[in-house]
Design a protein around this motif. Structure first.
Motif, short mmCIF file in Angstrom:
data_model
loop_
_atom_site.label_atom_id
_atom_site.label_comp_id
_atom_site.label_asym_id
_atom_site.label_seq_id
_atom_site.Cartn_x
_atom_site.Cartn_y
_atom_site.Cartn_z
N PHE A 13 0.83 -1.20 0.00
CA PHE A 13 0.00 0.00 0.00
C PHE A 13 0.87 1.26 0.00
CE2 PHE A 13 -1.89 3.59 2.15
CZ PHE A 13 -3.05 3.76 1.42
N PHE A 14 1.88 1.27 0.88
CA PHE A 14 2.71 2.47 0.98
C PHE A 14 3.59 2.63 -0.27
CE2 PHE A 14 1.29 2.25 5.34
CZ PHE A 14 1.13 3.58 5.67
N ALA A 17 1.38 4.26 -2.65
CA ALA A 17 1.19 5.67 -2.27
C ALA A 17 2.38 6.53 -2.68
CB ALA A 17 0.96 5.78 -0.76
N ILE A 18 3.59 5.96 -2.56
CA ILE A 18 4.79 6.72 -2.97
C ILE A 18 4.78 6.88 -4.50
CG2 ILE A 18 7.33 6.63 -3.12
CD1 ILE A 18 7.24 5.32 -0.28
N TYR A 20 2.17 6.99 -6.35
CA TYR A 20 1.08 7.94 -6.60
C TYR A 20 1.58 9.38 -6.41
CZ TYR A 20 -3.46 9.98 -4.92
OH TYR A 20 -4.57 10.74 -4.68
N ALA A 21 2.41 9.59 -5.37
CA ALA A 21 2.99 10.91 -5.14
C ALA A 21 3.91 11.29 -6.29
CB ALA A 21 3.75 10.93 -3.81
N TRP B 63 7.76 19.13 -1.67
CA TRP B 63 6.53 18.44 -1.23
C TRP B 63 6.65 16.93 -1.39
CZ3 TRP B 63 3.13 15.14 -3.52
CH2 TRP B 63 3.09 15.07 -4.91
N THR B 64 7.35 16.48 -2.44
CA THR B 64 7.47 15.04 -2.66
C THR B 64 8.31 14.40 -1.54
OG1 THR B 64 9.17 15.66 -4.23
CG2 THR B 64 7.12 14.86 -5.15
N VAL B 68 7.00 11.58 0.97
CA VAL B 68 7.64 10.26 1.05
C VAL B 68 8.12 9.98 2.47
CG1 VAL B 68 9.62 8.91 0.25
CG2 VAL B 68 8.23 10.15 -1.40
N LEU B 71 5.16 9.14 4.55
CA LEU B 71 4.64 7.80 4.25
C LEU B 71 5.52 6.71 4.84
CD1 LEU B 71 3.60 8.42 0.52
CD2 LEU B 71 2.04 7.88 2.40
N LEU B 75 4.57 3.98 7.66
CA LEU B 75 4.69 2.53 7.41
C LEU B 75 5.45 1.84 8.54
CD1 LEU B 75 4.57 -0.06 5.67
CD2 LEU B 75 6.64 0.73 4.52
N LEU B 522 -4.01 8.57 0.71
CA LEU B 522 -4.25 8.90 -0.70
C LEU B 522 -4.91 10.27 -0.83
CD1 LEU B 522 -5.19 5.51 -2.39
CD2 LEU B 522 -2.96 6.46 -1.81
N VAL B 525 -1.65 13.03 -0.25
CA VAL B 525 -0.72 13.24 -1.38
C VAL B 525 -1.19 14.39 -2.28
CG1 VAL B 525 0.24 12.18 -3.46
CG2 VAL B 525 0.31 10.95 -1.28
#
Lengths: 34, 591
Positions: A13-14, A17-18, A20-21, B63-64, B68, B71, B75, B522, B525
């Motif tokens: 999932f993560f 998500a990365i 997707y970013a 921002w990226t 990251v 995220l 995790l 989601l 992001v």
């Protein structure tokens, strides 16, 4: 087995998500070039 | 409805209004790294944390990178939580010798607390050890809230910065949110809760002899019934006050006990009840002042506050009105307000809180993404139950979760100025920044993911009798509301349960965990993408075509956009759930 599944699903999932970013960032770069 | 009830509601809101400004200004100074009165205490501690962890506080992130890092941090902490839950039987601070948590439930809980949802498919006092509650769940209560605040500040910086590629440093923002705001707030708050009678200990559970032994009939999994006489009661204990403080201040909502804030050890008095509601709204309300201060547009911050307040009062009015009405199905019962009875619908409510404070709590906890409850939402009248559901469906932007409420609201602000720009035929601008195609695309992505998860998962659950419907205890529109509420609460990262749904099944544990992760990460992001995009833009001087974002007209437009987006998306589902149930109740049917 359940434990492996839960851990792999979480990581997946993560990872998505990365990705997707990164996709959102690329879309932004494309729009800026136009 | 009574004058006393309304007085308490207005008193609560006046308290929030009074404290929003000083706290908002303090947070602006904290996040902008300006001097504060607390520097002497916290600055050396903060430097020590950076030295020990190797964080360079001057490093700024795009921002990226911000996304990251957030995220990956989420995790890792989620997996550690999962591991501790699974291994709690072999770890210390488990005086009740509770077994390790089942894998699907452990995943659900780890996702739930990582995402600030705090949905609980389990009974905490019989499932989680003290260590699990303190080391993982309370930890997430702090850091999921701190992450929310950091993200909101990143978006505010995106709005206020000009031609900048960066939004700040994720580690610094979360450290500052925890150390300068949440920790001191919780320390004081926990002591206040202890003063009201909230327990704080590590004792094994007390055993008490029942004055009147009870005869209980239970049905086993084989369908056979057994009757037994219960003479003892186990009274759960634990370090509740410390967890309760961050549960409310961080808009987490996960109860130390199953009954949550209806439990007398979590929320013993009307004063502790007021403190709990106040602490849910405090930081989200103050963040609107922080927005105004950092963007140097304080009136805009108050305009956003006004939009939130308008929606809050609309919700509390409907909820209180619906709950104060006599139940039409109970024709022969006197349900009027009197010295000896509260009147209206008292089912599922604590007598010590009454109708006004139960309706107010339900509104506050679902306006914000808290999810703590002091009454059963499932027992509300259909229109009373509609309010918590709609509050979450609107994206929990009515003050909202700490940080999450503000960044959700700012996405609606982007849409509102875009619509205003379309109406007058000008390029939309927001505080001097042009809102362009990419910003609107990201805003729409943010807005669309939310209903996709709620309606998608609900539809799948409703179509599968063995997985989705078998867990229901009610049928008809009320059953639909229960499933819809579960996925709305999970995706909205609220965590409150409507009730009537036995959610500790493989299907619900896994699907709700997915909904929580989707609803948190989601949506973050595209929000951060907007922040990054806004930060890069030049400042455009205001022109006659600029739509001012500090006027009552802006507030009205913002409220309108929120309601229209919410209504268009969810009205069909709501009409088959609580609205239909309300109409059928007046026709003499209940579910």
């Amino acid at each position: 087995m359940w434990d492996i599944g839960c851990v792999v699903a979480s990581i997946l999932f993560f990872y998505i998500a990365i990705g997707y970013a990164t996709g959102c960032d690329r879309l932004g770069a494309k729009e800026t070039q136009r | 409805m009574t004058a006393n009830g309304w007085f308490q509601i207005f008193f609560f809101f006046a308290l929030v209004l009074l404290c929003a400004k000083p706290l908002g200004l303090y947070m602006a100074r904290v996040f902008e790294r300006e001097r504060t009165f607390a520097d002497r205490v916290f600055r050396p501690l903060e430097r020590l944390i950076y030295r020990l962890t190797g964080i360079d506080e001057t490093h700024e992130m795009r921002w990226t990178e911000y996304a990251v890092v957030m995220l990956l941090f989420s995790l890792v902490t989620m997996l550690v939580t999962y591991a501790i839950e699974r291994l709690q039987h072999a770890l210390p601070l488990n005086p009740q010798h509770l077994a390790g948590v089942a894998p699907d439930l452990a995943l659900n809980t780890a996702a739930s607390f990582t995402t600030n949802t705090n949905w609980q498919s389990y009974v905490p006092e019989t499932t989680m050890s003290y260590l699990t509650q303190m080391l993982t769940l309370a930890y997430h209560n702090f850091f999921s809230a701190a992450v929310g605040m950091a993200l909101a500040v990143a978006l505010i910086r995106g709005i206020s910065r000009r031609e900048s590629k960066t939004l700040g440093n994720f580690w610094v923002d979360t450290t500052r949110a925890s150390l300068w705001v949440l920790l001191p707030g919780c320390l004081i708050y926990a002591l206040l809760l202890v003063s009201q009678g909230v327990v704080q200990n590590f004792r094994p559970y007390d055993q008490a002899k029942l004055v009147q032994p009870q005869t209980v009939t239970t049905t086993g999994t084989d369908g056979k019934t057994a009757t037994q006489t219960v003479t003892d009661q186990s009274i759960a204990q634990g370090p509740t006050a410390s967890q309760e403080a961050i549960k409310m201040l961080g808009t987490n909502g996960g109860g130390f006990f199953n009954a949550n804030s209806a439990h007398p050890f979590e929320n013993p008095t009307p004063l502790s009840n007021l403190m709990q509601m106040f602490s849910i709204f405090l930081i989200p309300a103050a963040l609107t002042v922080t927005l105004g201060r950092i963007t140097r547009a304080p009136k805009h911050g108050w305009a956003v506050f006004a939009a939130m307040a308008t929606l809050f009062f609309a919700g509390v009015f409907v909820a209180y009105y619906a709950e104060a009405q006599p139940n039409p199905l109970l024709h022969s019962v006197n349900q009027h307000v009197a010295a000896t009875q509260a009147g209206g619908n008292m089912e599922g409510k604590e007598v010590r809180f009454g109708i006004a404070n139960s309706a107010l709590f339900a509104t506050v906890t679902t306006d914000a993404s808290c999810g703590a409850v002091n009454s059963m939402h499932d027992s509300f009248m259909p229109l009373g139950g509609l309010v918590p559901l709609v509050n979450i469906m609107l994206g929990e932007v009515i003050f909202g979760g700490v940080g999450a409420g503000l960044y959700g609201m700012l996405i609606f602000v982007v849409l509102a100025v875009f619509i205003a720009g379309l109406m007058v035929g000008r390029t939309p601008e927001y505080l001097g920044k042009k809102i362009e195609s990419y910003d609107v695309k990201m805003a729409m992505l943010y807005v669309l993911i939310f209903p996709l998860s709620i309606l998608g998962f609900s539809a799948v659950a409703l179509m599968m009798p063995n997985l989705g419907l078998s867990a229901l205890t009610n049928t008809g529109p009320h059953g639909l509301s229960e499933i819809l509420y579960a996925y709305t609460s999970a995706t909205g990262n609220n965590g409150s349960a409507f009730g009537g749904l036995s959610a500790n099944t493989h299907w619900y544990n896994l699907s709700l965990a997915s909904a929580m992760l989707i609803g948190r990460f989601l949506m973050i992001v595209p929000m951060l993408a907007i922040a990054g995009s806004l930060a890069r833009k030049k400042l455009v001087p205001p022109s006659p075509g600029t739509f001012p974002v500090h006027t009552p007209l802006f507030t009205v437009l913002l409220v309108g956009v929120i309601l229209i987006v919410g209504a268009l998306t969810f009205f069909p589902a709501l009409s088959l759930g609580p609205i239909l149930e309300h109409l059928l109740m007046h026709a003499g049917r209940s579910f």
